[in-house]
Scaffold this active site. Sequence first.
Site, PDB file in Angstrom:
ATOM      1  N   HIS A 172    -110.114  37.246 -22.341  1.00 11.77           N
ATOM      2  CA  HIS A 172    -110.629  36.897 -23.677  1.00 11.77           C
ATOM      3  C   HIS A 172    -109.798  37.538 -24.786  1.00 11.77           C
ATOM      4  O   HIS A 172    -109.866  37.106 -25.935  1.00 11.77           O
ATOM      5  CB  HIS A 172    -112.133  37.208 -23.800  1.00 11.77           C
ATOM      6  CG  HIS A 172    -112.471  38.629 -24.110  1.00 11.77           C
ATOM      7  ND1 HIS A 172    -112.891  39.545 -23.172  1.00 11.77           N
ATOM      8  CD2 HIS A 172    -112.461  39.305 -25.279  1.00 11.77           C
ATOM      9  CE1 HIS A 172    -113.111  40.705 -23.751  1.00 11.77           C
ATOM     10  NE2 HIS A 172    -112.873  40.594 -25.034  1.00 11.77           N
ATOM     11  N   ASP A 193    -112.640  37.241 -16.373  1.00  9.58           N
ATOM     12  CA  ASP A 193    -112.078  37.731 -17.633  1.00  9.58           C
ATOM     13  C   ASP A 193    -110.936  38.697 -17.356  1.00  9.58           C
ATOM     14  O   ASP A 193    -111.044  39.906 -17.567  1.00  9.58           O
ATOM     15  CB  ASP A 193    -113.194  38.395 -18.453  1.00  9.58           C
ATOM     16  CG  ASP A 193    -112.777  38.668 -19.883  1.00  9.58           C
ATOM     17  OD1 ASP A 193    -111.678  38.213 -20.272  1.00  9.58           O
ATOM     18  OD2 ASP A 193    -113.538  39.337 -20.600  1.00  9.58           O
ATOM     19  N   SER A 251    -112.053  46.286 -25.002  1.00  9.71           N
ATOM     20  CA  SER A 251    -111.818  45.178 -24.087  1.00  9.71           C
ATOM     21  C   SER A 251    -110.421  45.191 -23.506  1.00  9.71           C
ATOM     22  O   SER A 251    -109.455  45.503 -24.210  1.00  9.71           O
ATOM     23  CB  SER A 251    -111.993  43.845 -24.809  1.00  9.71           C
ATOM     24  OG  SER A 251    -113.335  43.519 -24.860  1.00  9.71           O
TER      25      SER A 251
HETATM   26  N1  ARG Z   1    -115.730  42.213 -25.923  1.00 11.34           N
HETATM   27  C1  ARG Z   1    -115.426  43.523 -26.393  1.00 11.34           C
HETATM   28  C2  ARG Z   1    -113.988  43.599 -26.846  1.00 11.34           C
HETATM   29  O1  ARG Z   1    -113.388  42.559 -27.066  1.00 11.34           O
HETATM   30  C3  ARG Z   1    -115.820  44.585 -25.407  1.00 11.34           C
HETATM   31  C4  ARG Z   1    -117.252  44.806 -25.441  1.00 11.34           C
HETATM   32  C5  ARG Z   1    -117.714  45.761 -24.448  1.00 11.34           C
HETATM   33  N2  ARG Z   1    -119.089  45.948 -24.728  1.00 11.34           N
HETATM   34  C6  ARG Z   1    -119.861  46.827 -24.138  1.00 11.34           C
HETATM   35  N3  ARG Z   1    -121.078  46.945 -24.549  1.00 11.34           N
HETATM   36  N4  ARG Z   1    -119.422  47.563 -23.143  1.00 11.34           N
HETATM   37  O2  ARG Z   1    -113.452  44.644 -27.165  1.00 11.34           O
END
Ligand code: ARG
Length: 259
Positions: free
Chosen positions: A61, A110, A204
């Site tokens: 992503h 992902d 992420s």
């Molecule tokens: N989707 C997020 C990013 O792009 C990461 C989120 C992780 N969330 C969590 N509650 N551990 O950085």
Amino acid sequence: MFRLIVALSVLSLALGLEDRIVNGKTASISEYPYQVSIQKYNSHFCGGSILKDDLILTAAHCLVDVIQKDEVDTITVRAGSSHWDEGGVVKNAEWISIHPNFRPQPMVYDVGLVKTIGSFVFSNLIKPIALTRVLPPLYEPVVVTGWGRLSESESNLPKTLQAVELEFLTPEKCRSPHFGYASAIMTSMICADGPYKDSCQGDSGGPLVEVDTNVQIGVVSWGLGCAKRGFPGIYCDLTDPNVVSYLRSKVPNLYNYEQ
Ligand code: ARG
């Protein structure tokens, strides 16, 4: 109601429970020399980990927009620094790739890769990480690192690397009624939980690593908010057979790159 919220916020601050990598500690890259910052126009947007001297493991992503907009030449990787915005060594991306079955909804498979132009030279501050072949037992200590938000509501990123220790949750446990996700935990997802501790936006793509063996088991993927009770962080499962076959197709000697 407002007074109740204020009272609860004051109480949680007093107890040191404010969500902030949430509630981790400042870390040195020498402790986590496999961690990198992936950047676009020199701004950190995702974490990653070093698999080989020119290959970075991250989340699909993080890369899907870059691929769609054909912006590979805006992407750089910084390794060997505790700070995302200075020091270490910076390399440009040569190509990027995402798992062919990645879907943003639900967030399955992902996982992706960044190949750099030229190789990083390994040192005390720049080292590859080994991938696990099996998931650890429930509640095994794991550590996640990154330059992501210190809390769900704080949009500025910390300049210095953060690390937080969590407990591994098997997909079965993470799907159980004890937590709020139920069937949202699909194939290729594992979880990690800690009291008021979590990864967060900006983490992420970064590595989830088993503490005892120092092998990577997951990639930071998603979560409902950050460090919310009953909603652990969700990570891409590096032992999922479809994840392994993708990585094998792109990474020569996936499991024997160590010196
Ligand atoms: N989707 C997020 C990013 O792009 C990461 C989120 C992780 N969330 C969590 N509650 N551990 O950085």
